[in-house]
Design an enzyme around this catalytic site. Structure first.
Site, PDB file in Angstrom:
ATOM      1  CB  THR A 228      72.188  84.474 121.667  1.00 32.91           C
ATOM      2  OG1 THR A 228      73.369  84.216 122.427  1.00 32.91           O
ATOM      3  CG2 THR A 228      70.949  84.068 122.418  1.00 32.91           C
ATOM      4  CG  ASP A 229      75.648  87.902 117.208  1.00 34.16           C
ATOM      5  OD1 ASP A 229      76.744  87.554 117.703  1.00 34.16           O
ATOM      6  OD2 ASP A 229      75.572  88.680 116.241  1.00 34.16           O
ATOM      7  CD1 TRP A 230      80.551  85.950 121.938  1.00 34.51           C
ATOM      8  CD2 TRP A 230      79.069  84.871 120.669  1.00 34.51           C
ATOM      9  NE1 TRP A 230      80.960  84.641 121.810  1.00 34.51           N
ATOM     10  CE2 TRP A 230      80.077  83.958 121.050  1.00 34.51           C
ATOM     11  CE3 TRP A 230      78.025  84.379 119.883  1.00 34.51           C
ATOM     12  CZ2 TRP A 230      80.088  82.611 120.670  1.00 34.51           C
ATOM     13  CZ3 TRP A 230      78.023  83.039 119.505  1.00 34.51           C
ATOM     14  CH2 TRP A 230      79.051  82.186 119.897  1.00 34.51           C
ATOM     15  N   GLY A 231      75.676  88.177 123.143  1.00 35.23           N
ATOM     16  CA  GLY A 231      75.027  89.241 123.904  1.00 35.23           C
ATOM     17  C   GLY A 231      73.638  89.564 123.376  1.00 35.23           C
TER      18      GLY A 231
END
Ligand code: BGC
Length: 768
Positions: A228-231
């Site tokens: 994932t992208d961060w978060g």
């Protein structure tokens, strides 16, 4: 490593935990199986390796590394070999710091010039973006280090970047927004792909099976890992089913209990988790024996300079460049504090940063402050200085605060002070040269008043030296614009749909030059524009079978490089662009030298998306420079039905016309109100109707801004990015980003309170 055996020996709990990172930058080790932890760092134009305290958005210092020019400048080089070298150099720095995965390149399309992250993306054109991504990945991965191709997909604005919805039809998605990713996956096999924050047609990037499995793996043959992208993780259960393997950043327990329950109740097949564990182990296995390497920072600085030089675009030159006098003065604060990279997760701590003021070492006056503000007095002093010298070089552009990850630009203009500074200097010195710095197109209403304009993009740590070489003619400019510069923002076709929570991509495939060309809208500088200190003539264009040949002659008196762009044109009526870039190369020519350049035509040059890729039969033009050859192509007879606007481009596309393109009635977007909020809503969204949330915004602001250097107000781009990001961060993402203080219960409690159920929320928070 016997991956199957390891997976078979892990408990369900262990497997679930393993699919979330260990911290901000690491994947867990499995010491019982001798599996080491591996590290990743941002990219894409250098390494942001945080060995000490870590964060997502570049506020804590990272290890010093070479800061290469950002993607805007890299793309303008049109030099794939150079970008490959850059990728390799970044990998060497990664190896020297024990990093196995570099988070880049960013292959999102510049849909609108106001996107705050455009500086990190290559182009408005899918082919150029794809080729640059491919080259960077090939260079990086030639060392064994793995890339993370991001942000998959349609991450084209920063506003509501974590819960916004990009709504677009399939043809537009395939031909424009997915194309660079498709090229990168097929041609350079990145080890990992990073999914986007946003939703794509209503489904979050992390849960999007169509994107992450059907297209990425089944169609394109991707066999790596998706993180994932961060978060960005939305629903961990759906994400496993969609093929999203790793939840980043780590050190959180997001949805762990729900996952266990889902497997036990048969709602999630444990095999889906096993598959992700296998992919993570496969990735670790592929990098675990990489050897540490010393980095050659001097050579990398040189390379950064080369990229900056080749990516510089000479926008105007009425003869003052290259400089033939020493009698010059330098004006503008950016000469002592160069704008060379953007704010956010791509922020590099540069190994060195020479300033133009020191490099040129000529009489200098700042005239404006860091934000670009001037006074009558500073303008007068600038004029005094400029009038005493033969040439005045003014350094101006977009300050840090104007473009950043986390928020979009508010307009296309430069600071008013910069405009005044340029106009003041130009009013007293006919030989005014403007060196422009900034990550994306800007309005340049003063362009007729100056003699020359050199656009550097964001040129990295060696930017000042590159400027010197270019101004003095030691290097001949050879960059070309990778995005159109419109006259004003009013001319941008997506101006009314950009920056909304649900973004309707109503313009369809007409992005960048595809729009301006066909709609006959005049632009300030077109895509592919760039001057040189010499001149080139194109001749003898021929198309024989699938071979295109053209001769390029250097007709001037100095050596130079020319980026040669081949477009395929289609001037028949219909829903298609007038021309599309399909190949390019760069040649270096001595004065009077001629070289023949060759391109190969293949199916990709004539394919369009119509429920599948189809070569469309018809008459096409092969366009190189101002030369053109007409050819007939055999293929299928495809007739794309599209409403009027998509054929005539008169005015703006109406919603109904766009819905016809989408193929269904798109529900009108409705902002959630109290009582309807979910974990996908943000503190900011709920604070309008909840006093508790307003209090929480104060706490969150205080919390995230503790570590920010400099003023704690919106004049500080890092503060603005951090606070905007945290305020507009979905509640679910708080659990992921702040795993040490947040958990699922607390998140649900916040939403209950936001919906007006205060006591229920308190009970939930207490776990009762
Ligand atoms: C950015 C990514 C970046 C990640 C890690 C996110 O906020 O969107 O591009 O790689 O942070 O820093």
């Amino acid at each position: 490593m016997n991956i199957k055996e390891i997976v078979s020996k892990m408990t369900l709990e262990e497997k679930i935990k393993f699919c979330t990172g260990k911290d901000c930058w690491h994947i867990y080790e499995l010491s019982q199986f001798n599996v080491p932890s591996i590290m990743m760092s941002d990219g894409p134009h250098g390494l942001r390796c945080q060995l000490g305290s870590s964060d997502m958005l570049g506020i804590n210092k990272s290890e010093p590394a070479t800061c290469f020019p950002t993607a805007v400048t890299a793309a303008q080089t049109f030099n794939t070999e150079l970008i490959k070298e850059e990728g390799k150099a970044i990998a060497e720095e990664a190896l020297s710091m024990g990093v196995s995965i570099v988070l880049g390149p960013g292959c999102n399309i510049k849909r609108n010039p106001l996107c705050g992250r455009n500086f990190e993306y290559f182009s408005e054109d899918p082919y150029l973006s794809g080729k640059m991504g491919v080259s960077w990945i090939k260079g990086l991965q030639s060392t064994g280090v793995k890339a993370s191709l991001k942000h998959f997909a349609t991450n084209n604005q920063e506003f509501k970047r974590q819960n916004g919805d990009s709504q677009l039809d399939e043809k537009t998605m395939r031909e424009i927004y997915l194309k660079p990713f498709e090229m990168a996956v097929k041609e350079s096999k990145p080890g990992t792909v990073m999914c986007c924050y946003n939703k794509v047609n209503g489904i979050h990037g992390s849960d999007n099976k169509t994107l992450l499995t059907d297209i990425l793996r089944t169609e394109w043959g991707f066999d790596g890992l998706v993180m994932t992208d961060w978060g960005a993780m939305n629903d961990r259960i759906k994400a496993f089913q969609a093929g999203c393997d790793l939840n980043m950043p780590g050190a959180n327990t997001y949805m762990e209990k729900k996952l266990l329950k889902a497997v036990k109740e048969g709602l999630l097949d444990e095999k889906d988790i096993d598959q992700s564990v296998e992919r993570i182990l496969t990735l670790i296995q592929s990098v675990m024996n990489l050897k540490k390497k010393e980095m050659n920072s001097a050579a990398h600085h040189e390379l950064a300079r080369k990229v900056a030089e080749e990516g510089a675009v000479l926008l105007k030159n009425e003869g003052v460049l290259p400089l033939n006098t020493d009698d010059i003065c330098l004006i503008g604060h950016m000469a002592e504090d160069i704008r060379y990279q953007g704010t956010g997760s791509s922020h590099i701590n540069p190994l060195q940063l020479p300033q133009l003021k020191d490099v040129l070492n000529v009489p200098y006056y700042a005239c404006c402050d860091k934000e670009g503000a001037v006074t009558e007095d500073t303008l007068k002093q600038a004029k005094d200085l400029a009038s005493k010298h033969k040439v005045a070089v003014v350094v101006a552009g977009l300050p840090d605060l104007y473009e950043s990850e986390g928020f979009d630009r508010e307009h296309l203009r430069m600071p008013e002070g910069h405009v005044k500074m340029i106009e003041a200097v130009a009013s007293v010195n006919a030989n005014t040269v403007v060196v422009l710095l900034g990550g994306s197109a800007m309005e340049v209403p003063w362009q007729n008043q100056v003699n020359a304009i050199l656009y550097m993009g964001l040129p990295g740590q060696a930017g000042a030296e590159a400027v010197e070489g270019l101004l003095k003619g030691e290097v001949n400019p050879s960059g070309k614009l990778a995005e159109t510069w419109p006259m004003t923002y009013d001319d941008v076709i997506s101006k009314n749909t950009f920056g909304k929570k649900n973004t309707e991509y109503r313009e369809g495939i007409y992005v960048g030059y595809r729009y301006y060309d066909k709609a006959n809208v005049p632009v300030r500088y077109p895509f592919g524009y760039g001057l040189s200190y010499t001149t080139f003539a194109y001749s003898d264009l021929s198309v024989v079978h699938n071979e295109v040949r053209v001769s390029i002659t250097n007709t001037g008196s100095v050596k130079g490089k020319e980026a040669v762009l081949m477009y395929v044109g289609n001037d028949a009526e219909g829903y298609h662009a007038k021309k599309e870039l399909k190949s390019f190369t760069k040649v270096e020519l001595e004065p009077q030298e001629t070289k023949q350049v060759q391109f190969t035509l293949n199916d990709d040059c004539f394919q369009i998306w119509d429920k599948g890729w189809k070569v469309k039969a018809g008459t096409y033009q092969i366009l190189v420079g101002s030369l053109s050859e007409t050819i007939e192509v055999e293929g299928e007879s495809v007739n794309i039905a599209a409403d009027d606007w998509y054929v005539t481009l008169k005015g703006e596309p109406a919603r109904e016309q766009w819905e016809n393109l989408m193929g269904y009635k798109v529900p009108e977007f409705k902002e959630a109100v109290k009582g309807e909020f979910t974990l996908d809503n943000t503190v900011l969204e709920m604070s309008e109707t909840s006093g508790f949330m307003r209090l929480l915004t104060k706490f969150v602001t205080w919390f995230v801004s503790r570590g920010v250097d400099g003023p704690k107000d919106m004049s500080n781009p890092t503060y603005r990015m951090m606070v905007t990001g945290a305020m507009d961060c979905p509640i679910r993402a708080m659990v992921i980003n702040a795993g040490n203080i947040m958990n699922d219960n607390l998140a649900e409690a916040i939403v209950l309170i936001g919906n007006g159920h205060f006591f229920k929320g308190i009970l939930k928070a207490l776990g009762l």
